[in-house]
Design a protein around this motif. Structure first.
Motif, PDB file in Angstrom:
ATOM      1  N   PHE A  40     -31.826 -76.571 -18.433  1.00 56.49           N
ATOM      2  CA  PHE A  40     -31.240 -77.398 -19.486  1.00 56.49           C
ATOM      3  C   PHE A  40     -32.321 -77.893 -20.446  1.00 56.49           C
ATOM      4  CE2 PHE A  40     -30.209 -81.574 -21.233  1.00 56.49           C
ATOM      5  CZ  PHE A  40     -29.165 -81.198 -22.061  1.00 56.49           C
ATOM      6  N   GLY A  41     -33.466 -78.320 -19.937  1.00 53.88           N
ATOM      7  CA  GLY A  41     -34.542 -78.816 -20.800  1.00 53.88           C
ATOM      8  C   GLY A  41     -35.004 -77.773 -21.795  1.00 53.88           C
ATOM      9  N   ASN A  42     -35.161 -76.553 -21.347  1.00 49.09           N
ATOM     10  CA  ASN A  42     -35.567 -75.461 -22.228  1.00 49.09           C
ATOM     11  C   ASN A  42     -34.510 -75.248 -23.304  1.00 49.09           C
ATOM     12  OD1 ASN A  42     -35.421 -72.558 -23.109  1.00 49.09           O
ATOM     13  ND2 ASN A  42     -37.332 -72.458 -21.959  1.00 49.09           N
ATOM     14  N   TYR A  43     -33.247 -75.215 -22.887  1.00 51.60           N
ATOM     15  CA  TYR A  43     -32.166 -74.969 -23.839  1.00 51.60           C
ATOM     16  C   TYR A  43     -32.066 -76.101 -24.862  1.00 51.60           C
ATOM     17  CZ  TYR A  43     -27.902 -73.346 -25.900  1.00 51.60           C
ATOM     18  OH  TYR A  43     -26.985 -72.891 -26.814  1.00 51.60           O
ATOM     19  N   ALA A  44     -32.119 -77.325 -24.400  1.00 57.36           N
ATOM     20  CA  ALA A  44     -32.011 -78.473 -25.302  1.00 57.36           C
ATOM     21  C   ALA A  44     -33.127 -78.451 -26.343  1.00 57.36           C
ATOM     22  CB  ALA A  44     -32.047 -79.775 -24.501  1.00 57.36           C
ATOM     23  N   GLU A  45     -34.336 -78.150 -25.920  1.00 56.92           N
ATOM     24  CA  GLU A  45     -35.470 -78.071 -26.850  1.00 56.92           C
ATOM     25  C   GLU A  45     -35.229 -76.993 -27.912  1.00 56.92           C
ATOM     26  OE1 GLU A  45     -40.135 -76.748 -26.578  1.00 56.92           O
ATOM     27  OE2 GLU A  45     -39.277 -77.856 -24.892  1.00 56.92           O
ATOM     28  N   VAL A  57     -32.318 -75.741 -28.994  1.00 58.59           N
ATOM     29  CA  VAL A  57     -31.224 -76.102 -29.889  1.00 58.59           C
ATOM     30  C   VAL A  57     -31.683 -77.181 -30.871  1.00 58.59           C
ATOM     31  CG1 VAL A  57     -28.911 -77.137 -30.038  1.00 58.59           C
ATOM     32  CG2 VAL A  57     -29.398 -75.404 -28.295  1.00 58.59           C
ATOM     33  N   LYS A  58     -32.396 -78.182 -30.380  1.00 58.74           N
ATOM     34  CA  LYS A  58     -32.855 -79.279 -31.246  1.00 58.74           C
ATOM     35  C   LYS A  58     -33.810 -78.790 -32.335  1.00 58.74           C
ATOM     36  CE  LYS A  58     -32.306 -82.952 -27.850  1.00 58.74           C
ATOM     37  NZ  LYS A  58     -32.982 -83.929 -26.984  1.00 58.74           N
ATOM     38  N   ALA A  59     -34.509 -77.697 -32.084  1.00 59.06           N
ATOM     39  CA  ALA A  59     -35.466 -77.174 -33.065  1.00 59.06           C
ATOM     40  C   ALA A  59     -34.778 -76.676 -34.333  1.00 59.06           C
ATOM     41  CB  ALA A  59     -36.292 -76.046 -32.447  1.00 59.06           C
ATOM     42  N   ASP A  60     -33.558 -76.165 -34.227  1.00 58.54           N
ATOM     43  CA  ASP A  60     -32.897 -75.557 -35.381  1.00 58.54           C
ATOM     44  C   ASP A  60     -31.516 -76.107 -35.710  1.00 58.54           C
ATOM     45  OD1 ASP A  60     -34.898 -73.623 -36.120  1.00 58.54           O
ATOM     46  OD2 ASP A  60     -34.366 -72.515 -34.313  1.00 58.54           O
ATOM     47  N   GLN A 106     -27.560 -81.011 -35.986  1.00 61.95           N
ATOM     48  CA  GLN A 106     -26.238 -81.639 -35.966  1.00 61.95           C
ATOM     49  C   GLN A 106     -25.738 -81.925 -34.558  1.00 61.95           C
ATOM     50  OE1 GLN A 106     -26.810 -78.405 -36.730  1.00 61.95           O
ATOM     51  NE2 GLN A 106     -25.029 -77.115 -36.380  1.00 61.95           N
ATOM     52  N   TYR A 107     -26.379 -81.352 -33.543  1.00 62.64           N
ATOM     53  CA  TYR A 107     -25.895 -81.530 -32.176  1.00 62.64           C
ATOM     54  C   TYR A 107     -26.582 -82.695 -31.473  1.00 62.64           C
ATOM     55  CZ  TYR A 107     -23.668 -76.968 -32.678  1.00 62.64           C
ATOM     56  OH  TYR A 107     -22.887 -75.930 -33.094  1.00 62.64           O
ATOM     57  N   SER A 108     -25.772 -83.570 -30.890  1.00 63.55           N
ATOM     58  CA  SER A 108     -26.290 -84.689 -30.105  1.00 63.55           C
ATOM     59  C   SER A 108     -26.678 -84.182 -28.718  1.00 63.55           C
ATOM     60  CB  SER A 108     -25.222 -85.776 -29.965  1.00 63.55           C
ATOM     61  OG  SER A 108     -24.166 -85.309 -29.130  1.00 63.55           O
ATOM     62  N   ASP A 109     -27.338 -85.041 -27.937  1.00 66.42           N
ATOM     63  CA  ASP A 109     -27.691 -84.669 -26.563  1.00 66.42           C
ATOM     64  C   ASP A 109     -26.429 -84.358 -25.749  1.00 66.42           C
ATOM     65  OD1 ASP A 109     -30.373 -84.959 -27.092  1.00 66.42           O
ATOM     66  OD2 ASP A 109     -30.520 -86.966 -26.221  1.00 66.42           O
ATOM     67  N   ALA A 110     -25.378 -85.128 -25.967  1.00 67.56           N
ATOM     68  CA  ALA A 110     -24.116 -84.888 -25.240  1.00 67.56           C
ATOM     69  C   ALA A 110     -23.501 -83.553 -25.657  1.00 67.56           C
ATOM     70  CB  ALA A 110     -23.131 -86.028 -25.495  1.00 67.56           C
ATOM     71  N   ASP A 111     -23.568 -83.236 -26.968  1.00 62.42           N
ATOM     72  CA  ASP A 111     -23.068 -81.942 -27.445  1.00 62.42           C
ATOM     73  C   ASP A 111     -23.822 -80.800 -26.766  1.00 62.42           C
ATOM     74  OD1 ASP A 111     -21.326 -83.153 -29.305  1.00 62.42           O
ATOM     75  OD2 ASP A 111     -22.802 -83.012 -30.934  1.00 62.42           O
ATOM     76  N   TYR A 128     -24.401 -76.259 -23.094  1.00 64.41           N
ATOM     77  CA  TYR A 128     -25.151 -75.654 -21.990  1.00 64.41           C
ATOM     78  C   TYR A 128     -24.245 -75.379 -20.786  1.00 64.41           C
ATOM     79  CZ  TYR A 128     -28.564 -75.033 -18.264  1.00 64.41           C
ATOM     80  OH  TYR A 128     -29.272 -74.537 -17.199  1.00 64.41           O
ATOM     81  N   GLU A 129     -23.431 -76.339 -20.437  1.00 63.56           N
ATOM     82  CA  GLU A 129     -22.547 -76.183 -19.278  1.00 63.56           C
ATOM     83  C   GLU A 129     -21.576 -75.026 -19.459  1.00 63.56           C
ATOM     84  OE1 GLU A 129     -22.978 -77.682 -16.402  1.00 63.56           O
ATOM     85  OE2 GLU A 129     -24.599 -78.893 -17.206  1.00 63.56           O
ATOM     86  N   ASP A 130     -21.188 -74.734 -20.711  1.00 58.90           N
ATOM     87  CA  ASP A 130     -20.214 -73.679 -20.991  1.00 58.90           C
ATOM     88  C   ASP A 130     -20.837 -72.304 -21.251  1.00 58.90           C
ATOM     89  OD1 ASP A 130     -18.159 -75.489 -20.707  1.00 58.90           O
ATOM     90  OD2 ASP A 130     -17.880 -75.801 -22.859  1.00 58.90           O
TER      91      ASP A 130
END
Length: 171
Positions: free
Chosen positions: A12-17, A19-22, A25-30, A35-37
């Motif tokens: 999840f940490g890798n994915y969140a990083e 997504v946040k780079a580009d 518009q997505y919040s941490d909850a988004d 990621y879960e889906d």
């Protein structure tokens, strides 16, 4: 058929990083929900060569626009095999959807890279018909095909990969 690989999610940490780079518009909850889906690539039929990669989120590409998609997927591949990535053929036919590097190449040693072997797919809507492409979350947009390859008789490659694009020239 030979069974030569297995798909996994990145952390999840890798994915969140990624997504946040580009995608600001997505919040941490988004991002957690996205990621879960994430769906692991699958073949649609017994006769399919390609494993479908599914869009982790919806996106739209107007003519000439590009997008870099963090798939959230990594793959362990046996040595002497490679994963080649292409747009889904129907999308290429209808929209002239193109991979920005023409064909994505995922080598067997990419799995252990610092970025966990996270597969990114960069696409461009290269239509000459003015058509806008809309991909819904969960829709297949790319496909990967495992191919066996050979090496030359005098090959002595000994480098170790630790990175993504361009990393094999730094070994």
């Amino acid at each position: 058929m030979k069974r030569v690989a297995q798909f996994y999610k990145v952390s999840f940490g890798n994915y969140a990083e990624a997504v946040k780079a580009d995608f600001l518009q997505y919040s941490d909850a988004d991002i957690r929900g996205i990621y879960e889906d994430i769906r692991i690539p699958v073949r649609a039929t017994r006769g399919s060569a390609g494993y479908d990669f599914f869009a982790p989120f919806s996106f739209t590409l107007a003519p000439g626009e590009s997008i870099k998609i963090p798939t959230g997927i990594r793959v362990r591949i046996d040595e002497e095999w490679v994963l080649k990535l292409y747009p889904r053929s129907g999308l290429g036919f209808k929209y002239r959807l193109q991979m920005n590097n023409t064909v994505g190449i995922i080598d067997s040693d990419y799995f252990n890279s610092d970025n966990e072997g996270h597969i990114f797919i960069k696409l461009t809507n290269d239509t000459n018909e003015g058509r806008t492409l809309e991909i819904a979350r969960g829709t297949g947009f790319a496909q990967g095909i495992f191919i066996e390859y050979g090496i030359t008789v005098d090959d002595d490659a000994a480098g170790v990969r630790n990175g993504g694009l361009g990393s094999t020239t730094k070994c």
